[in-house]
Design an enzyme around this catalytic site. Structure first.
Site, PDB file in Angstrom:
ATOM      1  N   GLU A  94       1.228  -1.193   0.138  1.00 54.30           N
ATOM      2  CA  GLU A  94       0.469   0.444  -0.079  1.00 54.30           C
ATOM      3  C   GLU A  94       1.038   1.302   0.207  1.00 54.30           C
ATOM      4  OE1 GLU A  94      -3.759  -0.707   2.590  1.00 54.30           O
ATOM      5  OE2 GLU A  94      -2.154  -2.051   3.463  1.00 54.30           O
ATOM      6  N   SER A 144      -6.518  -3.114   1.599  1.00 58.56           N
ATOM      7  CA  SER A 144      -6.570  -2.457   0.424  1.00 58.56           C
ATOM      8  C   SER A 144      -6.961  -3.226  -0.505  1.00 58.56           C
ATOM      9  CB  SER A 144      -5.344  -2.014  -0.953  1.00 58.56           C
ATOM     10  OG  SER A 144      -4.944  -0.724   0.423  1.00 58.56           O
ATOM     11  N   TYR A 152      -9.430   2.272  -5.586  1.00 63.18           N
ATOM     12  CA  TYR A 152      -8.093   3.994  -5.729  1.00 63.18           C
ATOM     13  C   TYR A 152      -7.929   4.403  -6.856  1.00 63.18           C
ATOM     14  CZ  TYR A 152      -6.695   2.511  -1.757  1.00 63.18           C
ATOM     15  OH  TYR A 152      -6.649   1.710  -0.173  1.00 63.18           O
ATOM     16  N   ARG A 178     -11.389   2.750  11.567  1.00 62.70           N
ATOM     17  CA  ARG A 178     -12.504   2.562   9.530  1.00 62.70           C
ATOM     18  C   ARG A 178     -12.566   1.037  10.151  1.00 62.70           C
ATOM     19  NH1 ARG A 178     -11.193   2.466   4.793  1.00 62.70           N
ATOM     20  NH2 ARG A 178     -11.496   0.757   4.881  1.00 62.70           N
ATOM     21  N   ASP A 219     -14.780  -1.906   9.052  1.00 62.41           N
ATOM     22  CA  ASP A 219     -15.656  -2.791   7.853  1.00 62.41           C
ATOM     23  C   ASP A 219     -16.909  -4.141   8.279  1.00 62.41           C
ATOM     24  OD1 ASP A 219     -13.877  -1.406   5.818  1.00 62.41           O
ATOM     25  OD2 ASP A 219     -13.245  -2.982   5.916  1.00 62.41           O
ATOM     26  N   GLU A 272     -13.294  -6.263   9.063  1.00 54.25           N
ATOM     27  CA  GLU A 272     -11.778  -6.062   9.460  1.00 54.25           C
ATOM     28  C   GLU A 272     -11.993  -4.462  10.339  1.00 54.25           C
ATOM     29  OE1 GLU A 272      -9.240  -5.274   7.121  1.00 54.25           O
ATOM     30  OE2 GLU A 272     -10.574  -4.456   5.584  1.00 54.25           O
ATOM     31  N   ASN A 293      -9.719  -1.392  10.481  1.00 53.10           N
ATOM     32  CA  ASN A 293      -8.547  -0.880   9.244  1.00 53.10           C
ATOM     33  C   ASN A 293      -7.570   0.163  11.195  1.00 53.10           C
ATOM     34  OD1 ASN A 293      -8.816  -1.952   6.924  1.00 53.10           O
ATOM     35  ND2 ASN A 293     -10.505  -0.677   7.427  1.00 53.10           N
ATOM     36  N   GLY A 320      -6.539   4.772   5.116  1.00 46.34           N
ATOM     37  CA  GLY A 320      -6.464   5.781   4.056  1.00 46.34           C
ATOM     38  C   GLY A 320      -6.711   7.193   4.162  1.00 46.34           C
TER      39      GLY A 320
HETATM   40  N1  LIG Z   1     -16.339 -12.236   2.795  1.00 47.54           N
HETATM   41  C1  LIG Z   1     -16.936 -11.598   2.489  1.00 47.54           C
HETATM   42  N2  LIG Z   1     -17.660 -11.634   1.158  1.00 47.54           N
HETATM   43  C2  LIG Z   1     -17.836 -10.747   0.434  1.00 47.54           C
HETATM   44  N3  LIG Z   1     -16.960  -9.729  -0.200  1.00 47.54           N
HETATM   45  C3  LIG Z   1     -15.931 -10.020   0.998  1.00 47.54           C
HETATM   46  C4  LIG Z   1     -15.486 -10.671   2.042  1.00 47.54           C
HETATM   47  N4  LIG Z   1     -14.423 -10.665   2.347  1.00 47.54           N
HETATM   48  C5  LIG Z   1     -14.211  -9.268   2.128  1.00 47.54           C
HETATM   49  N5  LIG Z   1     -14.976  -8.668   1.034  1.00 47.54           N
HETATM   50  C6  LIG Z   1     -15.133  -7.816  -0.470  1.00 47.54           C
HETATM   51  O1  LIG Z   1     -13.364  -7.532  -0.130  1.00 47.54           O
HETATM   52  C7  LIG Z   1     -12.826  -5.604   0.693  1.00 47.54           C
HETATM   53  C8  LIG Z   1     -11.418  -6.364   0.997  1.00 47.54           C
HETATM   54  O2  LIG Z   1     -11.669  -7.090   2.348  1.00 47.54           O
HETATM   55  P1  LIG Z   1     -11.159  -6.626   3.391  1.00 47.54           P
HETATM   56  O3  LIG Z   1     -11.983  -8.165   4.707  1.00 47.54           O
HETATM   57  O4  LIG Z   1     -12.147  -5.666   3.816  1.00 47.54           O
HETATM   58  O5  LIG Z   1     -10.005  -7.027   3.500  1.00 47.54           O
HETATM   59  P2  LIG Z   1      -8.864  -5.429   3.525  1.00 47.54           P
HETATM   60  O6  LIG Z   1      -9.716  -4.599   3.152  1.00 47.54           O
HETATM   61  O7  LIG Z   1      -7.688  -5.601   4.031  1.00 47.54           O
HETATM   62  O8  LIG Z   1      -8.011  -5.880   1.678  1.00 47.54           O
HETATM   63  C9  LIG Z   1     -14.458  -5.950   1.223  1.00 47.54           C
HETATM   64  O9  LIG Z   1     -13.989  -4.810   1.321  1.00 47.54           O
HETATM   65  C10 LIG Z   1     -15.673  -6.536   0.610  1.00 47.54           C
HETATM   66  O10 LIG Z   1     -15.616  -5.952  -0.265  1.00 47.54           O
HETATM   67 MG   LIG Z   2     -10.721  -3.364   4.249  1.00 46.85          MG
END
Ligand SMILES: Nc1ncnc2c1ncn2[C@@H]1O[C@H](COP(=O)(O)OP(=O)(O)O)[C@@H](O)[C@H]1O
Ligand SMILES: [Mg+2]
Length: 316
Positions: A18, A151, A219, A258, A260, A273, A275, A279
């Site tokens: 990142e 990301s 992004y 933040r 999610d 998760e 964060n 960002g």
């Molecule tokens: N179990 C899930 N089901 C559906 N979409 C998911 C799932 N896990 C992640 N995503 C999608 O992928 C994106 C990134 O996942 P995340 O777990 O937040 O990891 P990071 O943001 O650290 O890469 C999420 O914002 C979502 O859009």
């Molecule tokens: Mg995320």
């Protein structure tokens, strides 16, 4: 002791996947602090080409307080925070232990399951993924992700055995621990927390081309829709904010962050998760949520810095 009389180091760059995002965050944060009348020293950690020793870089620099604008890697997993602790320099955001915990999705999910904080069902593999176990316990579509990235790097949605095999290999490039997670239909929300206050959730609606809210959607693409208000009823919005705060507090996070969150087809919310160093670019979600609350970018940066400075003064 006023922060305005001190020197603030904006630590940005880093060498994680990142880095590019952090370069942009760091520039914006630096400019905001200058606009607000602070004395700033910008430190591009690892420097161009990544040849510099980061511990030496931080210990040689002259500053009293750090604004951490790093994302991913050692800037978000507690290592930079630990170096700053050793140097006795206060900084924004979570302490080393909370940062490291939040960065490790597998560890966080195991902990949340114990606490009853909802998170998508998953399997975690450190060595060779057990394909039989995946087929026995989970069903397509699945989300494959490295445990300690950000990301959406290394994340795939898979529908078939062939896609699964490839996705597991892709994710393995980023981490030894891989999560195989149940797919949650969405919609998706993200909640900004500053000084233990949850801001309005932002609804995230990627264009139909993007199956996930992925790196490009985050992004590059201009067609992701950010919904503010997020489209939930007032009661559900409060529920999402309360869940975000619960998840954030459970990890002992501090300062800002933040969270999610996704909503499943059954209507229930589930946490992906936390964060701890989100960002801060022009596209970023924390500035968007703050702006909706009437806080402009420069004031947001000042707020995060002053909150961290005041909590440091309280411990002196
Ligand atoms: N179990 C899930 N089901 C559906 N979409 C998911 C799932 N896990 C992640 N995503 C999608 O992928 C994106 C990134 O996942 P995340 O777990 O937040 O990891 P990071 O943001 O650290 O890469 C999420 O914002 C979502 O859009
Ligand atoms: Mg995320």
């Amino acid at each position: 002791m006023l922060l305005k009389d001190k020197i603030i180091a904006v630590i940005y760059g880093g060498r994680s996947a990142e880095r590019e995002v952090s370069l942009e965050s760091g520039e914006r944060v630096t400019q905001a602090l200058i606009n607000k009348g602070y004395k700033v020293e910008a430190i591009d950690l690892f420097g161009p080409g990544g040849r510099l020793n980061p511990v030496k870089q931080l210990s040689d620099a002259h500053f009293d307080f750090a604004f951490i604008a790093l994302h991913g890697g050692e800037g978000e997993d507690g290592r930079v925070q630990a170096v700053l602790d050793m140097l006795q320099k206060p900084y924004t955001g979570s302490r080393p232990l909370a940062s490291g915990f939040a960065m490790d999705k597998a560890l966080t999910k195991k902990y949340w399951q114990g606490l009853g904080i909802p998170t998508p069902n998953y399997l975690c593999f450190s060595d060779k993924p057990d394909l039989e176990k995946i087929h026995r316990e989970m069903s397509f579509p699945l989300i494959i992700k490295p445990s300690r990235e950000g990301s959406t790097i290394g994340i795939s949605k898979v529908h078939t055995q062939a896609e699964l095999t490839k996705a597991l290999e892709d994710a393995k490039k980023y981490d030894s621990d891989i999560l195989v997670e149940e797919f949650v239909s969405g919609p998706e929300f993200t909640v900004t927390i500053i000084d233990d206050v949850a801001y309005a959730p932002i609804g995230l609606k990627p264009s139909s081309e993007h199956e996930l809210y992925d790196y490009e959607a985050k992004y590059i693409a201009e067609d992701t829709q950010y919904l503010l208000p997020c489209g939930l009823s007032d009661d559900l919005e409060l529920e999402v904010q309360a869940l975000a705060l619960e998840a954030y507090r459970s990890l002992n996070c501090s300062g800002w962050g933040r969270v999610d969150i996704m909503q499943g087809s059954d209507g229930c919310f589930t946490v992906l998760e936390v964060n701890t160093s989100p960002g801060m670019t022009s596209h970023s979600l924390v500035p968007m949520a703050a702006n909706y609350a009437g806080i402009d970018y420069d004031s947001l940066v000042e707020m995060i810095a002053e909150q961290a400075w005041h909590s440091f003064l309280e411990t002196c």
